[in-house]
Motif scaffolding. Structure first.
Motif, PDB file in Angstrom:
ATOM      1  N   UNK A 123       0.844  -1.195   0.000  1.00 54.12           N
ATOM      2  CA  UNK A 123       0.000   0.000   0.000  1.00 54.12           C
ATOM      3  C   UNK A 123       0.879   1.245   0.000  1.00 54.12           C
ATOM      4  N   UNK A 124       1.919   1.248   0.830  1.00 52.96           N
ATOM      5  CA  UNK A 124       2.820   2.399   0.876  1.00 52.96           C
ATOM      6  C   UNK A 124       3.566   2.561  -0.442  1.00 52.96           C
ATOM      7  N   UNK A 125       3.935   1.455  -1.066  1.00 48.02           N
ATOM      8  CA  UNK A 125       4.600   1.523  -2.370  1.00 48.02           C
ATOM      9  C   UNK A 125       3.669   2.117  -3.423  1.00 48.02           C
ATOM     10  N   UNK A 126       2.415   1.709  -3.425  1.00 48.63           N
ATOM     11  CA  UNK A 126       1.449   2.250  -4.391  1.00 48.63           C
ATOM     12  C   UNK A 126       1.231   3.739  -4.181  1.00 48.63           C
ATOM     13  N   UNK A 127       1.133   4.148  -2.922  1.00 43.66           N
ATOM     14  CA  UNK A 127       0.950   5.570  -2.624  1.00 43.66           C
ATOM     15  C   UNK A 127       2.163   6.360  -3.108  1.00 43.66           C
ATOM     16  N   UNK A 128       3.357   5.822  -2.885  1.00 43.44           N
ATOM     17  CA  UNK A 128       4.576   6.504  -3.342  1.00 43.44           C
ATOM     18  C   UNK A 128       4.589   6.626  -4.860  1.00 43.44           C
ATOM     19  N   UNK A 129       4.209   5.578  -5.568  1.00 43.57           N
ATOM     20  CA  UNK A 129       4.165   5.635  -7.044  1.00 43.57           C
ATOM     21  C   UNK A 129       3.222   6.733  -7.527  1.00 43.57           C
ATOM     22  N   UNK A 130       2.065   6.820  -6.893  1.00 42.23           N
ATOM     23  CA  UNK A 130       1.091   7.849  -7.289  1.00 42.23           C
ATOM     24  C   UNK A 130       1.653   9.240  -7.002  1.00 42.23           C
ATOM     25  N   UNK A 131       2.231   9.426  -5.814  1.00 43.67           N
ATOM     26  CA  UNK A 131       2.784  10.733  -5.453  1.00 43.67           C
ATOM     27  C   UNK A 131       3.912  11.134  -6.390  1.00 43.67           C
ATOM     28  N   UNK A 132       4.744  10.181  -6.779  1.00 39.13           N
ATOM     29  CA  UNK A 132       5.848  10.455  -7.693  1.00 39.13           C
ATOM     30  C   UNK A 132       5.315  10.831  -9.078  1.00 39.13           C
TER      31      UNK A 132
END
Length: 114
Positions: A82-91
Motif C-alpha cells: 500500500x505504501x509503495x502504491x501511494x509513493x508511485x502515485x505521489x511520484x
C-alpha cells in the motif's frame, strides 16, 4: 489494535481496555506508538491535500488504500505494498506529491522498512 465484539471490529488507539472472552486487559502504548500515530496522520492529511490533483483512477487507488493506513506496526508492515502504491502515485504527479513521498519515507523509517 482491533477490538472484536459480536462480529464488529473497532480500532482503538491510546490507552485502552480490551475485553477478550470475559477477560479485560489494559494496553498502554509507548512513545514510539505516538510517533507512529503522528506519522500516519501526517500521511493521511498529505493524501487529502494531494487527492484534488489526481486523476479519477489515482484517486480511487488512494481511497482504497486509506483503510490500511492505521497506526499498527504489524498491519503496516504486512501491507507494505500500500505504501509503495501511494509513493508511485505521489511520484507520478510531480512536485505536488513531494509531501506525500516525504510522509511515506518517514513512516517507512519508523517501521524499519526505510
Amino acid at each position: 489494535m482491533n477490538h472484536e465484539t459480536n462480529n464488529y471490529v473497532t480500532n482503538n488507539y491510546g490507552s485502552a481496555a480490551i475485553v477478550n472472552g470475559g477477560r479485560s486487559n489494559t494496553v498502554h502504548y509507548s512513545p514510539d506508538d505516538a510517533q507512529l500515530r503522528v506519522a500516519v496522520k501526517q500521511l493521511t492529511d498529505s493524501l487529502a491535500e494531494l487527492r484534488r490533483h489526481l486523476t479519477p483512477e489515482q484517486d480511487r487507488a488512494v481511497e482504497e488504500s486509506l483503510p490500511a493506513l492505521i497506526p499498527d506496526r504489524a498491519v503496516l508492515r504486512e501491507r507494505g505494498g500500500v505504501l509503495e502504491n501511494i509513493t508511485r502515485i505521489a511520484t507520478a504527479v510531480g512536485a505536488v506529491g513531494q509531501p506525500v513521498e516525504a510522509a511515506v519515507a518517514y513512516l517507512r523509517g519508523l517501521l524499519g522498512a526505510g
